[in-house]
Design a protein around this motif. Structure first.
Motif, PDB file in Angstrom:
ATOM      1  N   THR A   1      25.982  50.462  36.605  1.00  0.00           N
ATOM      2  CA  THR A   1      27.354  51.234  36.217  1.00  0.00           C
ATOM      3  C   THR A   1      27.740  50.531  34.953  1.00  0.00           C
ATOM      4  N   ASN A   2      28.102  50.994  34.022  1.00  0.00           N
ATOM      5  CA  ASN A   2      29.130  50.537  32.906  1.00  0.00           C
ATOM      6  C   ASN A   2      30.656  50.349  33.254  1.00  0.00           C
ATOM      7  N   VAL A   3      30.944  49.134  33.532  1.00  0.00           N
ATOM      8  CA  VAL A   3      32.464  49.002  33.640  1.00  0.00           C
ATOM      9  C   VAL A   3      33.379  48.757  32.665  1.00  0.00           C
ATOM     10  N   ASP A   4      34.330  49.500  32.571  1.00  0.00           N
ATOM     11  CA  ASP A   4      35.340  49.280  31.478  1.00  0.00           C
ATOM     12  C   ASP A   4      36.162  47.979  31.747  1.00  0.00           C
ATOM     13  N   LEU A   5      35.702  46.959  30.830  1.00  0.00           N
ATOM     14  CA  LEU A   5      36.255  45.655  31.212  1.00  0.00           C
ATOM     15  C   LEU A   5      37.441  45.349  30.620  1.00  0.00           C
TER      16      LEU A   5
ATOM     17  N   PRO B   1      28.083  40.784  31.938  1.00  0.00           N
ATOM     18  CA  PRO B   1      27.711  42.062  30.967  1.00  0.00           C
ATOM     19  C   PRO B   1      28.541  43.238  31.771  1.00  0.00           C
ATOM     20  N   ALA B   2      28.685  44.157  31.066  1.00  0.00           N
ATOM     21  CA  ALA B   2      29.382  45.309  31.536  1.00  0.00           C
ATOM     22  C   ALA B   2      28.342  46.274  32.458  1.00  0.00           C
ATOM     23  N   ALA B   3      27.170  46.194  32.383  1.00  0.00           N
ATOM     24  CA  ALA B   3      26.357  47.131  33.054  1.00  0.00           C
ATOM     25  C   ALA B   3      26.220  46.139  34.383  1.00  0.00           C
TER      26      ALA B   3
ATOM     27  N   GLY C   1      35.947  44.238  38.522  1.00  0.00           N
ATOM     28  CA  GLY C   1      35.056  45.058  37.813  1.00  0.00           C
ATOM     29  C   GLY C   1      33.801  45.194  38.775  1.00  0.00           C
ATOM     30  N   LEU C   2      33.665  45.471  39.974  1.00  0.00           N
ATOM     31  CA  LEU C   2      32.613  45.455  40.873  1.00  0.00           C
ATOM     32  C   LEU C   2      32.477  46.730  41.330  1.00  0.00           C
ATOM     33  N   PRO C   3      31.372  47.504  40.678  1.00  0.00           N
ATOM     34  CA  PRO C   3      31.254  49.081  40.849  1.00  0.00           C
ATOM     35  C   PRO C   3      30.897  49.122  42.694  1.00  0.00           C
ATOM     36  N   LEU C   4      31.825  50.226  43.239  1.00  0.00           N
ATOM     37  CA  LEU C   4      31.490  50.600  44.529  1.00  0.00           C
ATOM     38  C   LEU C   4      31.333  52.120  44.779  1.00  0.00           C
TER      39      LEU C   4
END
Length: 422
Positions: free
Chosen positions: A20-24, A113-115, A153-156
Motif C-alpha cells: 500500500t502506498n502511504v501518504d507520508l 519507502p511509501a510502498a 504510516g503502517l497500513p492496516l
C-alpha cells in the motif's frame, strides 16, 4: 458483455500486489487556542509527525539537523488549510516530499519507502465474553490502534465482519492460536502479513505472521510475538511493529543537499581557530552539514550544505563573528588533460605498400588519425567561492603554575633561592 468478461479476466490474471502506498507528507494537528503562536507550534508538530513517518525512526526529531529545520518549518510546507475535528479547529498541512527527503539525507537518517506492507488485524477482546472486533465495531483498542498506525504510516486492514468472515474463523481459533484456519480465513484479503491480537483489560498479546496468508501454516516460518501493558498498550504495539518494518525496509540515501555553496576562510593561523570556526558553522540554523574541500596554508575551503537560502547563511556567518566578509572569487576547477598517445599500427605487406604510395602524394598536415588522438579538455563551469577573513585572536598557551616551583631572580644566587610556593 465481451468487454466485461475481458475486464474480469484481467483482474483475475493480475498479480496480487498488496503493498500500500502511504501518504507520508500530510498531517493534521489540533490547534492549541491558548498558545501564543498556535499556528507555528502546529506546523512544528506536523513536521515532526511527517519526519517520523517518512523515516520510520521515532528518534529522528532529536537529530541536530532536524531540530534546526523544525525552526524553519514553513520552508518545507507545500499546502496549508484549516479543518475541524469535532469541536476543535485543526491545521492541515502538506509538506514538500523532495524537501523532506533532502532533509533526511542531510541528517543521514533512513527513508522508509511509501510502498509498505499491508497487515490484516484479527482483534479479539475479552470482556464478559470473547468477541472478534470487526471494521466498524465500537472498540477503544481498535481506535487507538488505527490512530497510531496512521501516525506511523503502517497500513492496516480490519476484517469487515460479513458472512464469509463470521463463518470462516471462530473466536476459539484466534484465541487458541490455531494457525491453519487463521491463514485460510485471511486469504480473501490482499495483504502481506497477518496480526492476531488478544486484548484482556489493559494487556495486549499479539502474534505477527510476516508472510502471505496462503503460506501461513504451510511453511515453517516462525511468527513474531510480544505483549504490551497499560492504557497505551495499542500505541506501544504499533510502535514495535512499525520499528520492525522500518528496520527491515528503510534505507539511508546519499547526502543530497537541496543547495550547497563553497566558502573559504583566511587567516586561520592555528588549529584552535580552525576547530572554533568549524563548530560555529555547524551550529548555524541555516547549515545542514559541512565538508572540508581543501586546506592550504592559513586558508580552508568548505562545501556548505544549506537548510535555507545563501542570503540567510551570509547574514548568520557575519553575526556569528569574529568574521569579516571579503570579495568573492570565481575559480575554474583544474582538470587534468591526458597526454596524447601515439597510434599503434600493425604493419603488413599490404599496409607497407600503401604507405610508400601515400608518401609520394602531398598530404594535409592534420590527418583524421591525428585529430582522433588529440586530447581535449572537458568543459568545467566556473564556481563562485564566498571568502571571509577569520579575525579570532591567535591562541596563546599559558603554562599552569606548578606547586613547589623554584623561581630564580637575577638578585638571588642559586644557593639563596627560595621556593616560590610553600
Amino acid at each position: 458483455m465481451r468487454h466485461l468478461a475481458l475486464l474480469v479476466l484481467g483482474l483475475v490474471t493480475l498479480p496480487a500486489m498488496a503493498l500500500t502506498n502511504v501518504d507520508l507528507y500530510r498531517s493534521e494537528v489540533v490547534l492549541d487556542q491558548a498558545a501564543k503562536n498556535a499556528d507555528a507550534q502546529a506546523r512544528i508538530e506536523g513536521m515532526k509527525e511527517v519526519i517520523v513517518r517518512a523515516s520510520g525512526d521515532r528518534n529522528a526529531v532529536t537529530n541536530e539537523v532536524v531540530k534546526k529545520a523544525l525552526n524553519q518549518s514553513s520552508q518545507y510546507l507545500a499546502q496549508l488549510s484549516y479543518g475541524q475535528m469535532g469541536e476543535a479547529q485543526t491545521l492541515r498541512m502538506g509538506f514538500s516530499a523532495p524537501h523532506i527527503r533532502s532533509l533526511l539525507s542531510q541528517a543521514q537518517l533512513p527513508v522508509w519507502p511509501a510502498a509498505r506492507a499491508n497487515i490484516l488485524v484479527w482483534l479479539v477482546e475479552e470482556q464478559t465474553d470473547r468477541n472478534i472486533i470487526w471494521e466498524h465495531s465500537p472498540s477503544a483498542v481498535l481506535e487507538q490502534l488505527k490512530g497510531q498506525a496512521d501516525k506511523r504510516g503502517l497500513p492496516l486492514t480490519v476484517p469487515v465482519g460479513d458472512f464469509d468472515d463470521i463463518t470462516g474463523v471462530a473466536v476459539s481459533d484466534l484465541w487458541g492460536g490455531f494457525v491453519q484456519p487463521v491463514g485460510e480465513a485471511s486469504q480473501r484479503y490482499l495483504v502481506d502479513a497477518v496480526l492476531v491480537v488478544k486484548a484482556q483489560g489493559n494487556t495486549l498479546r499479539w502474534t505477527l505472521y510476516d508472510q502471505k496468508p496462503a503460506t501461513i501454516g504451510v511453511t515453517r516460518q516462525a511468527p513474531l510475538s510480544g505483549s504490551n501493558n497499560g492504557e497505551d498498550a495499542a500505541v506501544k504495539m504499533v510502535n514495535q511493529l512499525s520499528d520492525y518494518y522500518a528496520k527491515k525496509n528503510a534505507v539511508v540515501v546519499a547526502n543530497e543537499s537541496s543547495e550547497a555553496i563553497k566558502v573559504r576562510f583566511t587567516e586561520l593561523s592555528d588549529a584552535v581557530g580552525f576547530f572554533t570556526l568549524e563548530n560555529k558553522l555547524k551550529k548555524l540554523s541555516s547549515v545542514a552539514s559541512i565538508d572540508i574541500l581543501k586546506i592550504q596554508g592559513n586558508q580552508v575551503t568548505f562545501n556548505v550544505h544549506l537548510l535555507s537560502s545563501p542570503e540567510e547563511f551570509k547574514q548568520e556567518v557575519l553575526r556569528a563573528g569574529p568574521i569579516k566578509q571579503l570579495e568573492s572569487v570565481v575559480e575554474t576547477p583544474v582538470v587534468a588533460i591526458p597526454e596524447p598517445t601515439e597510434p599503434t599500427l600493425e604493419v603488413t605487406p599490404e599496409s607497407a605498400q600503401g604507405a610508400v604510395e601515400s608518401n609520394a602524394q602531398p598530404t594535409d598536415e592534420s590527418t583524421p588519425l591525428e585529430s582522433a588522438n588529440t586530447p581535449t579538455a572537458p568543459l568545467v563551469p566556473a564556481e563562485q567561492i564566498l571568502v571571509y577573513e577569520w579575525q579570532g585572536k591567535p591562541y596563546v598557551y599559558v603554562a599552569p603554575a606548578i606547586e613547589g616551583e623554584i623561581v630564580i631572580t637575577p638578585d638571588v644566587t642559586e644557593n639563596e633561592a627560595e621556593p616560590a610556593v610553600q
